[in-house]
Scaffold this motif. Structure first.
Motif, PDB file in Angstrom:
ATOM      1  N   ASP A  28     -56.251  -6.460  30.341  1.00 11.69           N
ATOM      2  CA  ASP A  28     -56.797  -6.207  29.532  1.00 11.69           C
ATOM      3  C   ASP A  28     -56.831  -6.629  28.688  1.00 11.69           C
ATOM      4  O   ASP A  28     -55.747  -6.735  27.838  1.00 11.69           O
ATOM      5  N   THR A  29     -57.247  -8.706  27.829  1.00  9.63           N
ATOM      6  CA  THR A  29     -56.750  -8.892  26.966  1.00  9.63           C
ATOM      7  C   THR A  29     -56.656  -7.949  25.226  1.00  9.63           C
ATOM      8  O   THR A  29     -56.030  -8.666  24.334  1.00  9.63           O
ATOM      9  N   LYS A  30     -57.941  -7.009  25.612  1.00  7.64           N
ATOM     10  CA  LYS A  30     -58.296  -6.725  24.485  1.00  7.64           C
ATOM     11  C   LYS A  30     -56.586  -4.931  23.895  1.00  7.64           C
ATOM     12  O   LYS A  30     -57.193  -5.067  23.303  1.00  7.64           O
ATOM     13  N   ALA A  31     -56.151  -5.098  25.754  1.00  9.22           N
ATOM     14  CA  ALA A  31     -55.372  -3.914  25.070  1.00  9.22           C
ATOM     15  C   ALA A  31     -54.247  -3.946  24.424  1.00  9.22           C
ATOM     16  O   ALA A  31     -53.922  -5.043  24.121  1.00  9.22           O
ATOM     17  N   ASP A  32     -53.682  -2.936  23.350  1.00 10.62           N
ATOM     18  CA  ASP A  32     -52.654  -2.888  22.161  1.00 10.62           C
ATOM     19  C   ASP A  32     -51.804  -3.011  23.651  1.00 10.62           C
ATOM     20  O   ASP A  32     -50.885  -1.688  22.765  1.00 10.62           O
ATOM     21  N   PHE A  33     -51.220  -3.485  23.930  1.00 10.33           N
ATOM     22  CA  PHE A  33     -49.354  -2.881  24.443  1.00 10.33           C
ATOM     23  C   PHE A  33     -48.924  -2.175  24.244  1.00 10.33           C
ATOM     24  O   PHE A  33     -48.168  -1.732  24.485  1.00 10.33           O
ATOM     25  N   SER A  34     -48.181  -2.781  22.972  1.00 10.11           N
ATOM     26  CA  SER A  34     -47.933  -2.377  21.922  1.00 10.11           C
ATOM     27  C   SER A  34     -46.707  -0.953  21.861  1.00 10.11           C
ATOM     28  O   SER A  34     -46.688   0.336  21.809  1.00 10.11           O
ATOM     29  N   LYS A  35     -48.588   0.028  21.565  1.00  6.77           N
ATOM     30  CA  LYS A  35     -48.500   1.166  21.741  1.00  6.77           C
ATOM     31  C   LYS A  35     -47.901   2.362  22.518  1.00  6.77           C
ATOM     32  O   LYS A  35     -47.969   3.748  22.621  1.00  6.77           O
ATOM     33  N   LYS A 135     -54.055   6.465  28.828  1.00  7.66           N
ATOM     34  CA  LYS A 135     -54.541   7.406  29.084  1.00  7.66           C
ATOM     35  C   LYS A 135     -56.574   8.474  28.766  1.00  7.66           C
ATOM     36  O   LYS A 135     -57.223   8.795  28.493  1.00  7.66           O
ATOM     37  N   GLU A 136     -56.113   7.483  26.892  1.00 11.39           N
ATOM     38  CA  GLU A 136     -57.399   7.759  25.815  1.00 11.39           C
ATOM     39  C   GLU A 136     -58.936   7.208  26.730  1.00 11.39           C
ATOM     40  O   GLU A 136     -59.614   8.126  27.004  1.00 11.39           O
ATOM     41  N   LYS A 137     -58.745   5.960  27.030  1.00  8.89           N
ATOM     42  CA  LYS A 137     -60.081   5.619  27.564  1.00  8.89           C
ATOM     43  C   LYS A 137     -60.115   5.634  28.806  1.00  8.89           C
ATOM     44  O   LYS A 137     -61.206   5.179  29.485  1.00  8.89           O
ATOM     45  N   LYS A 138     -59.265   5.973  29.742  1.00 11.06           N
ATOM     46  CA  LYS A 138     -59.511   6.311  30.905  1.00 11.06           C
ATOM     47  C   LYS A 138     -60.129   4.749  31.742  1.00 11.06           C
ATOM     48  O   LYS A 138     -61.191   4.393  32.528  1.00 11.06           O
ATOM     49  N   GLU A 139     -58.730   3.737  31.510  1.00 14.19           N
ATOM     50  CA  GLU A 139     -59.533   2.333  31.907  1.00 14.19           C
ATOM     51  C   GLU A 139     -58.251   1.463  31.725  1.00 14.19           C
ATOM     52  O   GLU A 139     -57.071   1.652  31.942  1.00 14.19           O
ATOM     53  N   LEU A 140     -58.744   0.950  33.452  1.00  9.91           N
ATOM     54  CA  LEU A 140     -57.385  -0.167  34.146  1.00  9.91           C
ATOM     55  C   LEU A 140     -57.497  -1.193  32.976  1.00  9.91           C
ATOM     56  O   LEU A 140     -57.922  -1.410  32.567  1.00  9.91           O
ATOM     57  N   VAL A 141     -55.924  -0.485  32.647  1.00  9.50           N
ATOM     58  CA  VAL A 141     -55.283  -2.121  31.348  1.00  9.50           C
ATOM     59  C   VAL A 141     -54.454  -2.927  32.083  1.00  9.50           C
ATOM     60  O   VAL A 141     -54.635  -3.972  31.605  1.00  9.50           O
ATOM     61  N   TRP A 142     -54.020  -2.874  33.187  1.00 10.01           N
ATOM     62  CA  TRP A 142     -52.794  -4.008  33.674  1.00 10.01           C
ATOM     63  C   TRP A 142     -52.864  -3.297  35.106  1.00 10.01           C
ATOM     64  O   TRP A 142     -52.598  -1.650  35.461  1.00 10.01           O
ATOM     65  N   GLN A 143     -53.012  -5.029  35.814  1.00  8.53           N
ATOM     66  CA  GLN A 143     -52.429  -4.172  37.530  1.00  8.53           C
ATOM     67  C   GLN A 143     -51.813  -5.646  38.194  1.00  8.53           C
ATOM     68  O   GLN A 143     -52.077  -7.046  37.565  1.00  8.53           O
ATOM     69  N   GLY A 144     -50.782  -4.690  38.428  1.00  9.34           N
ATOM     70  CA  GLY A 144     -50.356  -5.803  39.201  1.00  9.34           C
ATOM     71  C   GLY A 144     -50.180  -5.718  40.723  1.00  9.34           C
ATOM     72  O   GLY A 144     -49.473  -4.753  41.015  1.00  9.34           O
ATOM     73  N   LEU A 145     -50.305  -6.715  41.507  1.00 10.24           N
ATOM     74  CA  LEU A 145     -50.253  -6.693  43.075  1.00 10.24           C
ATOM     75  C   LEU A 145     -48.551  -7.780  43.453  1.00 10.24           C
ATOM     76  O   LEU A 145     -48.772  -9.101  43.089  1.00 10.24           O
ATOM     77  N   GLY A 146     -48.307  -6.933  44.294  1.00  3.14           N
ATOM     78  CA  GLY A 146     -46.700  -7.991  44.884  1.00  3.14           C
ATOM     79  C   GLY A 146     -47.550  -7.885  46.112  1.00  3.14           C
ATOM     80  O   GLY A 146     -47.622  -6.798  47.437  1.00  3.14           O
ATOM     81  N   THR A 147     -48.061  -9.234  47.052  1.00  2.03           N
ATOM     82  CA  THR A 147     -47.721  -9.419  48.418  1.00  2.03           C
ATOM     83  C   THR A 147     -45.931 -10.121  49.501  1.00  2.03           C
ATOM     84  O   THR A 147     -45.969 -11.101  48.639  1.00  2.03           O
ATOM     85  N   ILE A 169     -42.560  -7.203  41.281  1.00  4.04           N
ATOM     86  CA  ILE A 169     -44.202  -6.977  39.842  1.00  4.04           C
ATOM     87  C   ILE A 169     -44.512  -6.212  38.021  1.00  4.04           C
ATOM     88  O   ILE A 169     -44.724  -6.398  37.733  1.00  4.04           O
ATOM     89  N   ILE A 170     -43.180  -5.138  38.379  1.00  3.68           N
ATOM     90  CA  ILE A 170     -43.047  -4.171  36.684  1.00  3.68           C
ATOM     91  C   ILE A 170     -42.249  -5.336  36.317  1.00  3.68           C
ATOM     92  O   ILE A 170     -42.384  -5.450  35.107  1.00  3.68           O
ATOM     93  N   SER A 171     -41.606  -6.660  36.776  1.00  2.11           N
ATOM     94  CA  SER A 171     -41.172  -7.298  35.693  1.00  2.11           C
ATOM     95  C   SER A 171     -41.857  -8.192  34.755  1.00  2.11           C
ATOM     96  O   SER A 171     -41.726  -9.008  33.819  1.00  2.11           O
ATOM     97  N   ARG A 172     -43.383  -7.939  35.242  1.00  4.61           N
ATOM     98  CA  ARG A 172     -44.720  -8.519  34.047  1.00  4.61           C
ATOM     99  C   ARG A 172     -44.954  -8.542  33.706  1.00  4.61           C
ATOM    100  O   ARG A 172     -46.231  -8.324  33.208  1.00  4.61           O
ATOM    101  N   PHE A 173     -44.387  -6.560  33.643  1.00  5.24           N
ATOM    102  CA  PHE A 173     -45.592  -5.971  32.600  1.00  5.24           C
ATOM    103  C   PHE A 173     -45.017  -4.955  31.173  1.00  5.24           C
ATOM    104  O   PHE A 173     -43.953  -5.639  31.804  1.00  5.24           O
ATOM    105  N   PRO A 174     -44.962  -5.617  30.351  1.00  8.61           N
ATOM    106  CA  PRO A 174     -46.517  -6.047  29.600  1.00  8.61           C
ATOM    107  C   PRO A 174     -46.781  -7.183  29.685  1.00  8.61           C
ATOM    108  O   PRO A 174     -45.517  -8.316  29.402  1.00  8.61           O
ATOM    109  N   PRO A 175     -48.150  -7.721  29.458  1.00  2.00           N
ATOM    110  CA  PRO A 175     -48.245  -9.101  29.657  1.00  2.00           C
ATOM    111  C   PRO A 175     -47.674  -8.950  28.607  1.00  2.00           C
ATOM    112  O   PRO A 175     -47.327  -9.058  27.407  1.00  2.00           O
ATOM    113  N   GLY A 176     -46.533 -10.982  28.620  1.00  2.00           N
ATOM    114  CA  GLY A 176     -46.768 -11.245  27.904  1.00  2.00           C
ATOM    115  C   GLY A 176     -44.708 -11.509  27.214  1.00  2.00           C
ATOM    116  O   GLY A 176     -43.958 -12.042  26.846  1.00  2.00           O
TER     117      GLY A 176
END
Length: 179
Positions: A28-35, A135-147, A169-176
């Motif tokens: 989600d590009t609107k999510a603030d991952f720094s929080k 947790k607050e919004k109960k919304e998916l904000v990031w998804q990584g998948l490895g195949t 997968i986790i190496s790409r979290f958080p975005p940027g």
């Protein structure tokens, strides 16, 4: 000699490509991952994963280890929830290798000729989804998948492969902050 080098290079590329984990992420590009500083596992989603409880534990331990290494803290009151989902499918690779070589067959003489080798390789391809849910919004904000190919010969190799999937997968979290 030129054909031998080309064949060795091809085999190296094929074996390397079977070892790697292909990772795709979306967020989600609107999510603030720094929080997001703390995490916990989202049990309802994890319970739905169609793998053994032992493999679930291996995946969760690997995720926890990677997140802690990134500075996150496991908490009973988290900022973000982590869930997993898995799927697998059987795949078949068919490789045909036509080339010059020693042996019987058609060609210039009984000892030198064309080889027509066909190799069939069956393996299981697995996909691991790792979801981060606000947790607050109960919304998916990031998804990584490895195949990638799964090798389940023994417990140690399985555990190493799970750690490789999770780390990629986790190496790409958080975005940027991709590797």
């Amino acid at each position: 000699m030129k054909y031998t080098k080309a064949l060795l290079l091809f085999l190296l590329i094929v074996s390397y490509s079977c070892q790697t984990v292909k990772v795709v992420t979306d967020y989600d590009t609107k999510a603030d991952f720094s929080k997001y500083k703390t995490f916990a596992f989202y049990k309802p989603e994890i319970d739905k994963a169609k793998i053994s409880d032992l493999d679930k534990k291996r995946i969760l331990r690997a995720i926890e280890s990677e997140l802690i290494a990134k500075g996150f803290t496991k908490s009973k009151n988290p900022d973000i929830l982590v869930g997993i989902f898995t799927k697998s499918r059987e795949k078949v690779n068919v490789n045909q290798n036509n080339g010059l070589g020693w042996g019987f067959g058609w060609g210039w003489n009984p000892w030198w000729g064309m080889n027509n080798n066909i190799q069939v390789n069956q393996f299981t391809e697995g996909t691991l989804f790792i979801d981060f849910i606000d947790k607050e919004k109960k919304e998916l904000v990031w998804q990584g998948l490895g195949t990638g190919a799964l090798r389940l010969q023994n417990r140690e190799k399985k555990e190493a492969r799970i750690k490789e999937f999770v780390k990629e997968i986790i190496s790409r979290f958080p975005p940027g902050k991709e590797k």
